[in-house]
Design an enzyme around this catalytic site. Structure first.
Site, PDB file in Angstrom:
ATOM      1  N   HIS A 314     -35.834   1.329  37.984  1.00 43.40           N
ATOM      2  CA  HIS A 314     -37.097   1.702  38.577  1.00 43.40           C
ATOM      3  C   HIS A 314     -37.454   3.267  37.968  1.00 43.40           C
ATOM      4  CE1 HIS A 314     -40.747   2.287  40.786  1.00 43.40           C
ATOM      5  NE2 HIS A 314     -40.835   0.749  40.853  1.00 43.40           N
ATOM      6  N   ASP A 372     -38.851  -7.026  41.298  1.00 46.10           N
ATOM      7  CA  ASP A 372     -39.110  -8.215  40.827  1.00 46.10           C
ATOM      8  C   ASP A 372     -37.812  -9.160  40.490  1.00 46.10           C
ATOM      9  OD1 ASP A 372     -41.854  -7.731  40.024  1.00 46.10           O
ATOM     10  OD2 ASP A 372     -41.330  -6.344  38.638  1.00 46.10           O
TER      11      ASP A 372
END
Ligand code: CMC
Length: 437
Positions: A314, A372
């Site tokens: 991320h 996700d």
């Protein structure tokens, strides 16, 4: 309590070594988070632009909505930790919080829920818009098109300078998005569109419009509704990510809210952003079995192989994504409820997570599972097809986009977004006629 940003008495001094001149730049402080060097007058004072492709060190706005501490794995909405919101709230409470700054009391919630519920139908003619798409169109293509088309249907909420029209647009977008997204699914499988039901919660109503058929009653499973509610909360906002920045940038020109949201959906679609949940599932299917996980981890580490572990890493979180933890727990709740044990994709996912978390490459680069990683597996267990995953993300994120768009419109510092560039092309040259080229 809310705070305004303050220009600290502090300055940040930069020296141009080519001229020996020094410049004192004001330092701005928020309530928490890193200090910010104000470079708004930098070009006027120094004649230089700053260079930051990907905006890794650049704040594009000030905001009171969401705070992330990526090193500590903290995510707060209006000060409230995401896990407390996900555990205790209805999605519309979180939507209210993002939009208005505080959790609603009973009366405020009842009014807000009523307003959203009674705007959930789409103009009947929009059905014809759907039939213009191919049946195999991606739900993100359909959602993006239909949301953009709302500006052709709701002319009375396009003027962003009118506060009343802004409220109407905001309500319409949040209210209609479950209908738009579920109809994209119904259209793709050739089933009749289901109208919203006003006696259901936001999450229940979405499940109803996805899975009900006219021939028999549809009972919403409360465990799945709770999971959907949580998933919506976990995806509701995430400060200035690519799609939110796209909504803000589009809105900065004065574009209407429906057009701005369609731009946000387009940006979310990419596999580095909202498209990752779909990519995770495709990757797990490609891996196929637990014993091939090592091979794929090896590929992810190979500089000459473009393969990346989808659902890992991320830009901001350099610690476990707090949303991924809640997602993992939700995943187990859904699997228990549906009696799914030994689901091969979940087994592969857990093995992948275990190997990657122990691997030096992932540890050094601080690559942890993100939101996700688990959402796709949950959606699949619920019977939602892979192509719908990102559209569900868009449905949840609509609230965040709208809240950020409203905040931007009210910001006295609002200016049209207009980044500059480092030009590396040809210098001026004279035109050459075609027969001489
Ligand atoms: N697998 C293998 N290596 C990776 C991965 C990954 N998933 N992610 C980053 N790296 C490596 C990358 O190769 C680079 O190595 P080096 O420094 O040797 O060149 C280093 O880690 C830093 O990566 P980066 O691309 O510079 O980092 P970024 O902040 O620009 O990218 C990211 C963040 C999310 C785009 C990236 O981690 C990624 O592509 N992840 C997979 C896609 C994904 O899961 N996206 C969902 C993000 S969360 C939901 C959302 O925001 O929408």
């Amino acid at each position: 309590m809310t705070y305004d940003k303050k220009t600290a008495t502090n300055t940040f001094t930069v020296t141009d070594n080519s001229t020996g001149k020094s410049y004192d730049l004001p330092v701005i402080e928020g309530t928490v988070g890193p200090r910010v060097v104000d470079i708004r007058k930098f070009y006027a004072d120094t004649g230089c632009f700053t260079y930051d492709p990907g905006f890794t060190s650049t704040g594009s706005c000030s905001s009171k909505i969401t705070f992330i501490d990526g090193d500590e794995g903290i995510l707060l909405h209006r000060g409230y930790p995401i896990d407390q919101l996900a555990e205790n709230c209805d999605f519309l409470e979180v939507a209210y919080l993002l939009l208005f700054g505080d959790l609603p009391n009973k009366e405020q919630f009842a009014q807000f829920e009523h307003d959203i519920t009674y705007h959930s139908m789409l103009h009947e003619q929009i059905q014809r818009f759907y039939s213009g798409f191919r049946r195999d169109a991606h739900p993100m293509a359909v959602s993006c098109g239909v949301v953009g088309a709302l500006s052709a249907f709701y002319h009375d909420s396009l003027d962003f300078t009118d506060p009343y029209q802004r409220v109407v647009a905001e309500t319409r977008l949040i209210a209609k998005m479950p209908t738009i997204v579920s109809w994209a699914y119904k259209y793709s499988i050739g089933q009749p569109f289901q109208y919203p039901r006003n006696n259901l919660t936001y999450a229940e109503n979405f499940l109803h419009m996805m899975f009900a058929v006219p021939c028999e009653p549809y009972e919403v499973n409360p465990v799945l509704a709770r999971a959907m509610n949580r998933i919506l909360i976990l995806h509701a906002d995430h400060e200035q990510n690519a799609s939110t920045s796209t909504v803000r940038l589009s809105g900065s020109s004065g574009a209407n809210p429906f057009a701005c949201l369609a731009a946000g959906i387009a940006s979310l679609w990419g596999p580095s952003h909202g498209g990752a949940n779909e990519a995770v599932l495709n990757m797990l299917m490609q891996i196929g079995s637990k014993d091939r996980v090592g091979e794929y981890v090896k590929r992810a580490k190979d500089k000459d192989d473009p393969f990346r572990l989808m659902g890992f890493g991320h830009r901001v979180y350099k610690n476990y994504d707090p949303r991924a933890k809640i997602m993992q727990q939700t995943c187990h709740e859904v699997f228990d409820e549906l009696g799914i044990h030994d689901e091969p994709l979940l087994q592969i996912a857990m093995e992948l997570e275990k190997i990657a978390l122990e691997d030096d490459y992932f540890i050094e680069k601080k690559l942890y599972p993100n939101v996700d990683f688990y959402s796709g597996i949950i959606f699949r267990a619920m019977g939602i097809p892979t192509s719908m995953f990102t559209a569900l993300f868009a449905l949840a994120r609509t609230t965040g986009w709208v809240a950020q768009w409203l905040e931007m419109i009210d910001d006295p510092e609002l200016k049209i977004g207009r980044p500059r560039q480092l030009y590396i092309g040809q210098t001026q040259r004279d035109f050459i006629p075609m027969d001489k080229r």
